[in-house]
Motif scaffolding. Structure first.
Motif, mmCIF file in Angstrom:
data_model
loop_
_atom_site.group_PDB
_atom_site.id
_atom_site.type_symbol
_atom_site.label_atom_id
_atom_site.label_comp_id
_atom_site.label_asym_id
_atom_site.label_seq_id
_atom_site.Cartn_x
_atom_site.Cartn_y
_atom_site.Cartn_z
ATOM 1 N N ALA A 13 0.543 -1.358 -0.015
ATOM 2 C CA ALA A 13 -0.585 -0.101 -0.252
ATOM 3 C C ALA A 13 1.212 1.310 0.046
ATOM 4 N N ILE A 14 2.170 1.003 0.433
ATOM 5 C CA ILE A 14 2.779 2.855 -0.013
ATOM 6 C C ILE A 14 2.579 3.219 -1.400
ATOM 7 N N TYR A 15 2.746 2.415 -2.162
ATOM 8 C CA TYR A 15 2.441 3.730 -3.924
ATOM 9 C C TYR A 15 1.166 4.103 -4.174
ATOM 10 N N VAL A 16 0.299 3.870 -2.933
ATOM 11 C CA VAL A 16 -1.117 4.233 -2.977
ATOM 12 C C VAL A 16 -0.768 5.929 -1.789
ATOM 13 N N ALA A 17 -0.634 5.036 -0.858
ATOM 14 C CA ALA A 17 -0.489 6.505 0.034
ATOM 15 C C ALA A 17 0.661 8.059 -0.032
#
Length: 598
Positions: A165-169
């Motif tokens: 989920a890091i690239y979503v954030a």
């Protein structure tokens, strides 16, 4: 399977948000001098993400945490002194040093932003704007380092939700900041969004990592008090640190193991530096066209590498356990599956490139001329997607074992040299498209070198078999590309044309692979029993009770005599005559020119 599904879903969401981010940049800032200045500043986070999140940090820390988890699971033998928790000890030994080092690098980049811009893009029309954006984006170096550290630790623990989920954030931070601050600050708002998104990458993972470290007891926690106290002492207190970091005596060893990975990551990301350096003297917008084309063209590669990202910790743990054969089967399967995904996507991109660019970007400041230029560059970029995927997947085979390997860095250096030489000539002849072609050539050279050298590494891949399979898949992709282009060309609406191209490419590709006489098979993880193993597990016939024969005659005879079957008069009488159409058998009992002896 669940980890791969979660990673794929969140990666897809992140890719969609990244596409939305690029659409917002194209809509409000177009493909001109202002966007070129921001993209030069964006070189810093792109470089840092490759080094600190995607490649170097993961390739170093995932095997380190895998070995620490293996030692935690093994525990101490009866009668031995209980050891400190290897995982917590590894965190205490590495994280403080990482924070101090990377914070110093970030401060240096902020202070030296003018010199950095002159070095990256000497022919930029607006260097002052690029300097302001670079100072904002340089702050993300520290955040990326912490985000990459958390991702590697969580993946080694088998936790994939937060790292995926890091690239979503990250993209949410960029989009939100750009929309809120674009009126007073212009493209500087996007640079501030990069810094905000990098902080969100850390915040979304920190609770999960703390929970993993606190929730797992030490391997000696269940022992009685008579066994001795259990402590979380430093790594140098015992044999906990037999990984890549081990006290004062292991400093040189740690540097020797980290250096090949760092050099490889730096060399790989230097392709972007060469592209923007060569494109800076070109007309305004060339850097933007390269950026938009690369972001769209790399989407199939991102999807194809999901499987390799999930399986990398599995391969590292398998090698740590000494099961090289299982690691080889896993890697070969992942490589072929990744090739199928990336070739279908690449064929679709080439077949419908103008329609895809028009659908995604042609609005606002991004006009039809920008669409045509970006589509031409994107088609050339796509030629190197298979090489990009193979490099990203094969390098995990080299860095899964606990030993320094310089071969990937050397192969990447050769590919980078090919990119620089071909790009310098291509930029003069074909502009941005020539630079994209040089990128495809360089990464393909690297992929071929890594594939040829894989048989001698920690995971001994069957290079010949894998190479033949990749070649047949590439042939299927070429036929599918032509069919998709022919079917999508007469369709006017861009969305419908893209859908038609995707359906035709997928159908033709799968049909070609299914109907090919020598279609590559993707091996499954469960390996069928070998013939020798089956014989060993099958019930044996009872041996005769006659006394054993003497081996003196066999020892004195030649190898041929020992291995030839024993002939008896009864067996010779039962031998069938050969058919008339077949020649008579020739052996020591049948002279040449005569029939068989009866």
């Amino acid at each position: 399977m669940r980890a791969a599904f979660v990673t794929a879903a969140l990666t897809a969401v992140g890719a969609v948000l990244g596409l939305l981010r690029d659409q917002i940049l194209a809509r409000y800032f177009g493909a001109g001098a202002e966007t070129d200045a921001f993209l030069v500043a964006w070189t810093v986070p792109e470089f840092a993400s490759t080094l600190l999140i995607e490649d170097a940090m993961a390739l170093i820390l995932v095997p380190a945490f895998a070995r620490a988890l293996a030692r935690r699971g093994a525990g101490a033998e009866p009668g031995e002194t209980p050891l400190a928790d290897p995982v917590r000890a590894l965190v205490r030994h590495t994280m403080p040093r990482l924070v101090v080092t990377v914070a110093a690098v970030a401060a240096l980049l902020v202070a030296g932003a003018p010199e950095l811009v002159d070095l990256l893009a000497p022919g930029l029309p607006d260097p002052a704007l690029a300097v302001d954006c670079t100072r904002l984006t340089a702050t993300c170096v520290l955040s990326f380092a912490l985000a990459g550290y958390c991702s590697a630790a969580l993946r080694a623990h088998g936790s994939f939700l937060a790292p995926a989920a890091i690239y979503v954030a990250y993209n949410v931070g960029i989009i939100g900041t750009t929309l809120v601050l674009r009126e007073p600050f212009g493209v500087r708002a996007a640079a501030a969004g990069v810094a905000a998104g990098a902080v969100l990458m850390v915040l979304i993972q920190a609770p999960s990592l703390v929970r993993e470290l606190r929730g797992r007891s030490t391997p000696s926690a269940s022992r009685t008090a008579a066994d001795g106290p259990v402590t979380d002492g430093p790594v140098t207190d015992g044999p906990v640190a037999d990984g890549p970091v081990a006290g004062d005596g292991g400093t040189l060893l740690a540097l020797g193991m980290i250096a090949p990975v760092v050099v490889f990551a730096l060399t790989r990301q230097s392709q972007t530096l060469i592209e923007r350096f060569l494109a800076s003297p070109l007309p305004a917008g060339a850097i933007s066209h390269l950026n938009y084309a690369q972001k769209v063209a790399q989407m199939p590669m991102t999807v194809s590498l999901i499987l390799c990202t999930v399986s990398f910790p599995v391969v590292a743990r398998t090698l740590a356990a000494g099961d090289t054969e299982a690691a080889r089967r896993r890697v070969e399967r992942d490589l072929l599956l990744a090739a199928v995904v990336v070739l279908v996507g690449a064929s679709t991109v080439i077949a419908a490139a103008p329609q895809i660019v028009e659908l995604l970007f042609q609005r606002g400041a991004f006009d039809a001329a920008d669409t045509a230029a970006t589509a031409g560059v994107m088609r050339v970029y796509t030629l190197g997607l298979l090489g990009q995927t193979m490099v990203g997947a094969l390098v995990r085979c080299y860095f899964s074992a606990a030993r320094p390997l310089w071969y990937p860095a050397a192969a990447m250096g050769c590919g980078l040299s090919a990119t620089a030489v071909a790009g310098a000539a291509g930029a003069q002849l074909w502009g941005a498209a020539g630079i994209a072609g040089a990128n495809a050539l360089g990464i393909t050279v690297t992929a071929v070198m890594l594939l040829c050298g894989a048989r001698r590494q920690a995971v001994p891949i069957d290079v010949r078999r894998l190479g033949e399979g990749l070649l047949r898949l590439a042939t299927a992709g070429a036929w599918a590309t032509g069919a998709g282009w022919l079917c999508a060309r007469p369709v006017t609406p861009p969305l419908l044309a893209t859908a038609v191209a995707a359906l035709v490419v997928t159908g033709v590709f799968l049909l070609f692979v299914a109907c090919a006489a020598t279609a590559p098979g993707i091996p499954l993880l469960p390996r069928p029993r070998s013939r020798s193993r089956s014989r060993a597990e099958s019930p044996r016939k009872p041996r005769s009770l006659s006394p054993p024969r003497s081996r003196s005659r066999a020892a004195r005879g030649s190898r041929t005599a020992r291995t030839s079957p024993r002939r008896t008069p009864h067996a010779r009488a039962r031998r069938a005559a050969p058919p008339a159409a077949d020649p008579a058998p020739v052996d020591r009992d049948v002279p040449l020119g005569r029939g068989p002896v009866r």
